[in-house]
Scaffold this motif. Structure first.
Motif, PDB file in Angstrom:
ATOM      1  N   VAL A  33      17.127  -1.127 -12.080  1.00  0.00           N
ATOM      2  CA  VAL A  33      18.415  -1.338 -12.735  1.00  0.00           C
ATOM      3  C   VAL A  33      19.111   0.018 -12.860  1.00  0.00           C
ATOM      4  O   VAL A  33      18.493   1.016 -13.196  1.00  0.00           O
ATOM      5  N   GLY A  34      20.400   0.047 -12.537  1.00  0.00           N
ATOM      6  CA  GLY A  34      21.171   1.276 -12.580  1.00  0.00           C
ATOM      7  C   GLY A  34      21.320   1.925 -11.223  1.00  0.00           C
ATOM      8  O   GLY A  34      22.109   2.830 -11.052  1.00  0.00           O
ATOM      9  N   GLU A  35      20.553   1.464 -10.236  1.00  0.00           N
ATOM     10  CA  GLU A  35      20.625   2.029  -8.889  1.00  0.00           C
ATOM     11  C   GLU A  35      21.348   1.105  -7.906  1.00  0.00           C
ATOM     12  O   GLU A  35      21.510   1.447  -6.755  1.00  0.00           O
ATOM     13  N   GLY A  36      21.745  -0.077  -8.360  1.00  0.00           N
ATOM     14  CA  GLY A  36      22.368  -1.060  -7.473  1.00  0.00           C
ATOM     15  C   GLY A  36      23.809  -0.725  -7.178  1.00  0.00           C
ATOM     16  O   GLY A  36      24.332   0.253  -7.690  1.00  0.00           O
ATOM     17  N   PRO A  37      24.496  -1.519  -6.385  1.00  0.00           N
ATOM     18  CA  PRO A  37      23.999  -2.770  -5.806  1.00  0.00           C
ATOM     19  C   PRO A  37      22.953  -2.516  -4.711  1.00  0.00           C
ATOM     20  O   PRO A  37      22.911  -1.441  -4.135  1.00  0.00           O
ATOM     21  N   TRP A  38      22.145  -3.550  -4.477  1.00  0.00           N
ATOM     22  CA  TRP A  38      21.058  -3.443  -3.512  1.00  0.00           C
ATOM     23  C   TRP A  38      21.290  -4.415  -2.364  1.00  0.00           C
ATOM     24  O   TRP A  38      21.390  -5.620  -2.577  1.00  0.00           O
ATOM     25  N   ALA A  39      21.345  -3.897  -1.160  1.00  0.00           N
ATOM     26  CA  ALA A  39      21.427  -4.743   0.033  1.00  0.00           C
ATOM     27  C   ALA A  39      20.001  -5.046   0.487  1.00  0.00           C
ATOM     28  O   ALA A  39      19.125  -4.179   0.449  1.00  0.00           O
ATOM     29  N   VAL A  40      19.779  -6.285   0.888  1.00  0.00           N
ATOM     30  CA  VAL A  40      18.469  -6.718   1.362  1.00  0.00           C
ATOM     31  C   VAL A  40      18.635  -7.321   2.738  1.00  0.00           C
ATOM     32  O   VAL A  40      19.505  -8.166   2.961  1.00  0.00           O
ATOM     33  N   GLY A  41      17.799  -6.881   3.672  1.00  0.00           N
ATOM     34  CA  GLY A  41      17.838  -7.403   5.030  1.00  0.00           C
ATOM     35  C   GLY A  41      16.927  -6.606   5.947  1.00  0.00           C
ATOM     36  O   GLY A  41      16.268  -5.658   5.515  1.00  0.00           O
ATOM     37  N   ARG A  42      16.916  -6.980   7.217  1.00  0.00           N
ATOM     38  CA  ARG A  42      16.034  -6.319   8.183  1.00  0.00           C
ATOM     39  C   ARG A  42      16.334  -4.836   8.339  1.00  0.00           C
ATOM     40  O   ARG A  42      15.439  -4.046   8.602  1.00  0.00           O
ATOM     41  N   GLN A  43      17.597  -4.449   8.192  1.00  0.00           N
ATOM     42  CA  GLN A  43      17.961  -3.036   8.355  1.00  0.00           C
ATOM     43  C   GLN A  43      17.454  -2.199   7.181  1.00  0.00           C
ATOM     44  O   GLN A  43      16.969  -1.089   7.369  1.00  0.00           O
ATOM     45  N   GLN A  44      17.549  -2.724   5.970  1.00  0.00           N
ATOM     46  CA  GLN A  44      17.167  -1.969   4.783  1.00  0.00           C
ATOM     47  C   GLN A  44      15.662  -1.978   4.530  1.00  0.00           C
ATOM     48  O   GLN A  44      15.124  -1.012   4.011  1.00  0.00           O
ATOM     49  N   GLN A  45      14.988  -3.086   4.839  1.00  0.00           N
ATOM     50  CA  GLN A  45      13.546  -3.214   4.580  1.00  0.00           C
ATOM     51  C   GLN A  45      12.829  -3.705   5.846  1.00  0.00           C
ATOM     52  O   GLN A  45      12.232  -4.788   5.854  1.00  0.00           O
TER      53      GLN A  45
END
Length: 97
Positions: A33-45
């Motif tokens: 919390v505090g570091e978002g927004p968070w993108a999630v997908g094949r490129q990021q993880q």
């Protein structure tokens, strides 16, 4: 109530894989919390999705940037970034969730 230090997303199902046998660190994604927004997908993880979806043909259904999470007003908000299907509690999520 204080805000949580992190939000943990856990994969509970993957076609052709027994995710229950995986250690938590191999099937979870911690968002601070505090570091978002968070993108999630094949490129990021890439390693997470390679581990959770070993079949490359199935993995292509997960977009490079599939969904974005934001911590807002004591709640986790999500925004679908992909034209591919996204299920939340077994129901398809629209473009504006």
């Amino acid at each position: 109530a204080p805000e949580p230090a992190e939000v943990v997303l856990e994969c509970v199902f993957s076609s052709g894989l027994d995710v229950g046998s995986l250690p938590l660190k191999h099937k979870c994604l911690a968002l601070r919390v505090g570091e978002g927004p968070w993108a999630v997908g094949r490129q990021q993880q890439p390693q997470l999705f390679a581990r959770l979806v070993p079949d490359e043909n199935l993995r292509t259904f997960i977009s490079r940037s599939h969904v974005e999470f934001t911590w807002l007003a004591q709640a986790l908000q999500l925004k679908k970034l992909s034209p591919n299907v996204l299920l939340l509690n077994g129901q398809p999520v629209g473009q504006e969730a």
